[in-house]
Design an enzyme around this catalytic site. Structure first.
Site, PDB file in Angstrom:
ATOM      1  NE  ARG A  58      -6.107  -0.435   6.432  1.00 20.70           N
ATOM      2  CZ  ARG A  58      -5.663   0.774   6.781  1.00 20.70           C
ATOM      3  NH1 ARG A  58      -6.046   1.297   7.894  1.00 20.70           N
ATOM      4  NH2 ARG A  58      -4.847   1.460   5.996  1.00 20.70           N
ATOM      5  CB  THR A  59      -2.822  -6.155   4.190  1.00 18.61           C
ATOM      6  OG1 THR A  59      -3.903  -5.394   3.670  1.00 18.61           O
ATOM      7  CG2 THR A  59      -2.870  -7.558   3.628  1.00 18.61           C
ATOM      8  CE  LYS A  87      22.502  -5.864  -1.052  1.00 22.48           C
ATOM      9  NZ  LYS A  87      22.887  -7.112  -0.393  1.00 22.48           N
ATOM     10  NE  ARG A 108      -0.861  -4.692  -0.122  1.00 18.84           N
ATOM     11  CZ  ARG A 108      -1.682  -3.943   0.613  1.00 18.84           C
ATOM     12  NH1 ARG A 108      -1.337  -2.713   0.957  1.00 18.84           N
ATOM     13  NH2 ARG A 108      -2.846  -4.417   1.006  1.00 18.84           N
ATOM     14  CG  HIS A 136      -6.435  -6.701  -1.128  1.00 17.36           C
ATOM     15  ND1 HIS A 136      -5.930  -7.684  -0.316  1.00 17.36           N
ATOM     16  CD2 HIS A 136      -6.281  -5.539  -0.425  1.00 17.36           C
ATOM     17  CE1 HIS A 136      -5.477  -7.137   0.808  1.00 17.36           C
ATOM     18  NE2 HIS A 136      -5.683  -5.844   0.761  1.00 17.36           N
TER      19      HIS A 136
HETATM   20  N1   CP Z   1      -7.185  -2.436   3.119  1.00 19.40           N
HETATM   21  C1   CP Z   1      -5.860  -2.515   2.962  1.00 19.40           C
HETATM   22  O1   CP Z   1      -5.342  -3.296   2.145  1.00 19.40           O
HETATM   23  O2   CP Z   1      -5.138  -1.674   3.779  1.00 19.40           O
HETATM   24  P1   CP Z   1      -3.552  -1.561   3.783  1.00 19.40           P
HETATM   25  O3   CP Z   1      -3.147  -1.001   2.427  1.00 19.40           O
HETATM   26  O4   CP Z   1      -3.225  -0.629   4.909  1.00 19.40           O
HETATM   27  O5   CP Z   1      -2.992  -2.928   3.967  1.00 19.40           O
END
Ligand code: CP
Length: 310
Positions: A58-59, A87, A108, A136
């Protein structure tokens, strides 16, 4: 007044307040109402650079879709193994390089503090898309937007948050964000997955909450039930995971105990904590929530990239 978000890093939801949330929500409403042609002017010629050192559906995809809808483009690393990280290149150098090729970065990473560190070395604004077990923030923004849209308000609601409250970073950002509102929060988890003691004090200063282990006890009181996955990947010991796996399961039987107009949210991905039979009921808002993820991220990108805001 100027646009607070222009060229800003988004590292922690704690850096934002109610007024700033309203700016993002209003920008989201505007973007949804715009024609595709109008929307495509908001990031025309701009590039989003994403660096995902942990898996995501999603993100990452919602950021990419959001940038495309604004007329921009995206480049990035969706899998650290396919980059020069393999590497031995450092996070700092990877971020520096990406900031040469992009106008805004999305990161991320599995380490707490990674986004704050990366923002310090990046020449371009950086958005935290999940840092370790810590935060998040864009998930919390879309969560608040979902509550506001689906319940028509945030103040005055009773919100149950259930599942893995120890490792679930979405929960921490959500609780910090809810500290800006007058809500009644109830946290439900197995004892081993209670909210971390180091964060409890800071959250409780602004958001008094109750804690328990039994979901059904207060199910009839909640306006919003926010369900989270047990984060298997963050357990050091497989036996510890086995003890808490499947602790809470929302099925059709549970819905009968909920308020008629309650909503169920989940940041996703889900495993078995919500039965697929729930998906077609009016309670289920987790896919709508994911749709709002694209809309709120488009608003945030537009605000970061446009000095005058939108
Ligand atoms: N909610 C969320 O962060 O989903 P993903 O891990 O799929 O990005």
């Amino acid at each position: 007044m100027g646009n607070f978000f222009f060229q800003k890093d988004i590292i922690s939801i704690r850096d934002l307040d109610r007024e700033k949330f309203d700016t993002i929500f209003n920008a989201t409403d505007k973007i949804i109402a715009m024609s595709p042609n109008e929307r495509r002017e908001l990031a025309r010629g701009k590039t989003l650079g994403y660096l995902f050192f942990e898996p995501s559906t999603r993100t990452r995809l919602s950021f990419e879709a959001a940038m495309a809808s604004l007329g921009g483009t995206s480049i990035g690393i969706a899998d650290a193994l396919s980059s020069s990280t393999k590497k031995g290149e450092s996070l700092a150098d990877t971020v520096r390089i990406m900031s040469l090729y992009s106008d805004v970065l999305v990161l991320r990473h599995q380490l707490d503090g990674s986004s704050r560190f990366a923002a310090e070395v990046s020449a371009k604004p950086l958005i935290n898309a999940g840092s370790g077990t810590e935060e998040h923030p864009t998930q919390a923004i879309l969560d608040l937007y979902t509550i506001r849209k689906e319940k028509k308000k945030i103040d005055g609601l009773k919100i149950g948050v259930v599942g893995d409250l120890k490792y679930g970073r979405t929960v921490y950002s959500l609780l910090y964000a809810l500290g800006n509102y007058k809500v009644d929060v109830h946290l439900i988890s197995p004892p081993a997955l209670k909210i971390r003691a180091d964060s409890t004090y800071e959250i409780q200063k602004r958001l008094p909450f109750k804690e328990s282990t039994d979901l059904e006890e207060n199910l009839d009181e909640f306006d919003v039930l926010y369900v989270t996955r047990i984060q298997k990947e963050r357990f050091a010991d497989a036996e510890e995971y086995a003890k808490v796996k499947g602790s809470y399961k929302i099925g059709l039987d549970m819905l009968k105990k909920m308020k008629d107009d309650a909503i169920i949210m989940h940041p996703l991905p889900r495993l078995d904590e919500i039965s697929p039979e729930v998906d077609s009921t009016p309670y289920a808002k987790y896919f709508t929530q994911a749709q709002y993820g694209k809309d709120t991220r488009a608003a945030l990108l537009a605000l970061i990239l446009n000095e005058k805001g939108i």
